[in-house]
Design a protein around this motif. Structure first.
Motif, PDB file in Angstrom:
ATOM      1  N   PRO A   1       4.170 -16.289  -0.263  1.00  0.00           N
ATOM      2  CA  PRO A   1       3.315 -17.149  -1.076  1.00  0.00           C
ATOM      3  C   PRO A   1       2.733 -16.493  -2.324  1.00  0.00           C
ATOM      4  O   PRO A   1       1.839 -17.056  -2.941  1.00  0.00           O
ATOM      5  CB  PRO A   1       2.196 -17.507  -0.104  1.00  0.00           C
ATOM      6  CG  PRO A   1       2.004 -16.263   0.689  1.00  0.00           C
ATOM      7  CD  PRO A   1       3.407 -15.684   0.854  1.00  0.00           C
ATOM      8  N   THR A   2       3.199 -15.296  -2.711  1.00  0.00           N
ATOM      9  CA  THR A   2       2.653 -14.632  -3.899  1.00  0.00           C
ATOM     10  C   THR A   2       2.958 -15.457  -5.148  1.00  0.00           C
ATOM     11  O   THR A   2       4.111 -15.768  -5.424  1.00  0.00           O
ATOM     12  CB  THR A   2       3.249 -13.215  -4.063  1.00  0.00           C
ATOM     13  OG1 THR A   2       2.966 -12.455  -2.887  1.00  0.00           O
ATOM     14  CG2 THR A   2       2.664 -12.507  -5.275  1.00  0.00           C
ATOM     15  N   ALA A   3       1.903 -15.796  -5.871  1.00  0.00           N
ATOM     16  CA  ALA A   3       2.050 -16.554  -7.125  1.00  0.00           C
ATOM     17  C   ALA A   3       1.889 -15.578  -8.287  1.00  0.00           C
ATOM     18  O   ALA A   3       0.889 -14.869  -8.376  1.00  0.00           O
ATOM     19  CB  ALA A   3       1.000 -17.654  -7.201  1.00  0.00           C
TER      20      ALA A   3
ATOM     21  N   LEU B   1      -2.985 -10.949   0.361  1.00  0.00           N
ATOM     22  CA  LEU B   1      -2.236 -10.433  -0.780  1.00  0.00           C
ATOM     23  C   LEU B   1      -2.321  -8.904  -0.813  1.00  0.00           C
ATOM     24  O   LEU B   1      -1.314  -8.226  -1.007  1.00  0.00           O
ATOM     25  CB  LEU B   1      -2.768 -11.030  -2.087  1.00  0.00           C
ATOM     26  CG  LEU B   1      -2.022 -10.629  -3.359  1.00  0.00           C
ATOM     27  CD1 LEU B   1      -0.597 -11.193  -3.358  1.00  0.00           C
ATOM     28  CD2 LEU B   1      -2.779 -11.106  -4.582  1.00  0.00           C
ATOM     29  N   ALA B   2      -3.516  -8.363  -0.593  1.00  0.00           N
ATOM     30  CA  ALA B   2      -3.687  -6.910  -0.556  1.00  0.00           C
ATOM     31  C   ALA B   2      -2.838  -6.302   0.550  1.00  0.00           C
ATOM     32  O   ALA B   2      -2.176  -5.275   0.344  1.00  0.00           O
ATOM     33  CB  ALA B   2      -5.158  -6.556  -0.349  1.00  0.00           C
ATOM     34  N   ALA B   3      -2.827  -6.929   1.713  1.00  0.00           N
ATOM     35  CA  ALA B   3      -2.042  -6.425   2.844  1.00  0.00           C
ATOM     36  C   ALA B   3      -0.549  -6.484   2.544  1.00  0.00           C
ATOM     37  O   ALA B   3       0.204  -5.569   2.890  1.00  0.00           O
ATOM     38  CB  ALA B   3      -2.376  -7.208   4.111  1.00  0.00           C
ATOM     39  N   THR B   4      -0.107  -7.555   1.893  1.00  0.00           N
ATOM     40  CA  THR B   4       1.318  -7.688   1.542  1.00  0.00           C
ATOM     41  C   THR B   4       1.744  -6.562   0.614  1.00  0.00           C
ATOM     42  O   THR B   4       2.783  -5.931   0.823  1.00  0.00           O
ATOM     43  CB  THR B   4       1.585  -9.051   0.874  1.00  0.00           C
ATOM     44  OG1 THR B   4       1.309 -10.083   1.822  1.00  0.00           O
ATOM     45  CG2 THR B   4       3.017  -9.164   0.386  1.00  0.00           C
ATOM     46  N   PHE B   5       0.943  -6.275  -0.406  1.00  0.00           N
ATOM     47  CA  PHE B   5       1.309  -5.230  -1.357  1.00  0.00           C
ATOM     48  C   PHE B   5       1.112  -3.826  -0.786  1.00  0.00           C
ATOM     49  O   PHE B   5       1.612  -2.854  -1.345  1.00  0.00           O
ATOM     50  CB  PHE B   5       0.560  -5.413  -2.678  1.00  0.00           C
ATOM     51  CG  PHE B   5       1.224  -6.396  -3.596  1.00  0.00           C
ATOM     52  CD1 PHE B   5       2.102  -5.971  -4.581  1.00  0.00           C
ATOM     53  CD2 PHE B   5       0.996  -7.758  -3.466  1.00  0.00           C
ATOM     54  CE1 PHE B   5       2.738  -6.871  -5.418  1.00  0.00           C
ATOM     55  CE2 PHE B   5       1.624  -8.675  -4.296  1.00  0.00           C
ATOM     56  CZ  PHE B   5       2.504  -8.227  -5.273  1.00  0.00           C
TER      57      PHE B   5
ATOM     58  N   GLY C   1       5.262  -3.542  -7.021  1.00  0.00           N
ATOM     59  CA  GLY C   1       3.815  -3.470  -6.995  1.00  0.00           C
ATOM     60  C   GLY C   1       3.314  -2.820  -5.738  1.00  0.00           C
ATOM     61  O   GLY C   1       4.038  -2.719  -4.747  1.00  0.00           O
ATOM     62  N   PHE C   2       2.066  -2.380  -5.789  1.00  0.00           N
ATOM     63  CA  PHE C   2       1.440  -1.743  -4.631  1.00  0.00           C
ATOM     64  C   PHE C   2      -0.069  -1.924  -4.696  1.00  0.00           C
ATOM     65  O   PHE C   2      -0.645  -2.128  -5.768  1.00  0.00           O
ATOM     66  CB  PHE C   2       1.807  -0.253  -4.554  1.00  0.00           C
ATOM     67  CG  PHE C   2       1.286   0.568  -5.703  1.00  0.00           C
ATOM     68  CD1 PHE C   2       0.119   1.303  -5.582  1.00  0.00           C
ATOM     69  CD2 PHE C   2       1.968   0.604  -6.908  1.00  0.00           C
ATOM     70  CE1 PHE C   2      -0.363   2.056  -6.647  1.00  0.00           C
ATOM     71  CE2 PHE C   2       1.512   1.356  -7.979  1.00  0.00           C
ATOM     72  CZ  PHE C   2       0.335   2.081  -7.836  1.00  0.00           C
ATOM     73  N   THR C   3      -0.703  -1.843  -3.537  1.00  0.00           N
ATOM     74  CA  THR C   3      -2.151  -1.931  -3.441  1.00  0.00           C
ATOM     75  C   THR C   3      -2.738  -0.556  -3.722  1.00  0.00           C
ATOM     76  O   THR C   3      -2.250   0.451  -3.205  1.00  0.00           O
ATOM     77  CB  THR C   3      -2.566  -2.407  -2.035  1.00  0.00           C
ATOM     78  OG1 THR C   3      -1.999  -3.700  -1.816  1.00  0.00           O
ATOM     79  CG2 THR C   3      -4.072  -2.496  -1.898  1.00  0.00           C
ATOM     80  N   ALA C   4      -3.787  -0.521  -4.539  1.00  0.00           N
ATOM     81  CA  ALA C   4      -4.427   0.745  -4.899  1.00  0.00           C
ATOM     82  C   ALA C   4      -5.938   0.641  -4.747  1.00  0.00           C
ATOM     83  O   ALA C   4      -6.524  -0.390  -5.074  1.00  0.00           O
ATOM     84  CB  ALA C   4      -4.086   1.105  -6.347  1.00  0.00           C
ATOM     85  N   THR C   5      -6.543   1.701  -4.251  1.00  0.00           N
ATOM     86  CA  THR C   5      -8.001   1.791  -4.224  1.00  0.00           C
ATOM     87  C   THR C   5      -8.478   2.951  -5.094  1.00  0.00           C
ATOM     88  O   THR C   5      -9.657   3.280  -5.087  1.00  0.00           O
ATOM     89  CB  THR C   5      -8.524   1.968  -2.781  1.00  0.00           C
ATOM     90  OG1 THR C   5      -7.921   3.137  -2.214  1.00  0.00           O
ATOM     91  CG2 THR C   5      -8.215   0.745  -1.933  1.00  0.00           C
ATOM     92  N   SER C   6      -7.555   3.530  -5.853  1.00  0.00           N
ATOM     93  CA  SER C   6      -7.879   4.693  -6.680  1.00  0.00           C
ATOM     94  C   SER C   6      -8.092   4.345  -8.143  1.00  0.00           C
ATOM     95  O   SER C   6      -8.100   5.241  -8.990  1.00  0.00           O
ATOM     96  CB  SER C   6      -6.743   5.715  -6.567  1.00  0.00           C
ATOM     97  OG  SER C   6      -5.527   5.142  -7.026  1.00  0.00           O
TER      98      SER C   6
END
Length: 174
Positions: A110-112, A95-99, A47-52
């Protein structure tokens, strides 16, 4: 009372030539919602954080997001039939920072999360989530634009959205 400048006579700054730095500088001024994209890879969930993230069509329900071809999640996303799309709440900055962090154990504590429809990893506690069938992967420079059709989801989370602006995660202000 302050005078408002006449927009017809206000001169813009001298334009800068196109560059990656110019694009980044401009988009730092654009507030964007924060999503996490997930997929099932051969070695486990990615997984990854996306703003697009963008809504593309209502009929059929299509969305798009961008992913760099150098991203650690790209190999799994490049082969996945389905992906998860998660809208994060303002309470999920960590969570956003972790991904977003390279080399992080994104699915460890702690990701659930749980396995959702089509084996897609679904994150707990998000504002909303979707599982989507990948429709196309369109080359776009050093990225791919992934077009995906919604097949299932849940919009019932509570809270306010997490935003990304000026290079940091932030919340809406009233």
């Amino acid at each position: 009372m302050t005078a408002t400048p006449d927009l017809a006579t206000t001169r813009p700054a001298t334009p800068r030539p196109a560059s990656p730095d110019l694009l980044r500088a401009v988009f730092r001024r654009h507030a964007a919602g924060v999503a996490v994209i997930t997929a099932r890879g051969a070695a486990g969930p990615v997984g990854f954080t996306a703003t697009s993230l963008t809504s593309v069509s209502a009929e059929p329900p299509l969305l798009s997001f961008g992913i760099g071809t150098g991203a650690s999640s790209w190999p799994a996303v490049s082969e996945a039939d389905h992906v998860g799309v998660h809208i994060l709440g303002e309470h999920q900055q960590e969570l956003a920072a972790t991904f977003a962090r390279s080399g992080a154990d994104r699915f460890g504590a702690p990701t659930a999360w749980r396995e959702g429809p089509h084996g897609v990893p679904v994150l707990d506690g998000v504002l909303a989530w979707l599982v989507c069938r990948v429709h196309a992967r369109v080359p776009a420079g050093d990225h791919r634009i992934v077009l995906a059709e919604v097949v299932a989801g849940d919009p019932a989370g509570t809270g306010r959205p997490l935003l990304y602006h000026q290079g940091r995660f932030t919340a809406l202000r009233d």
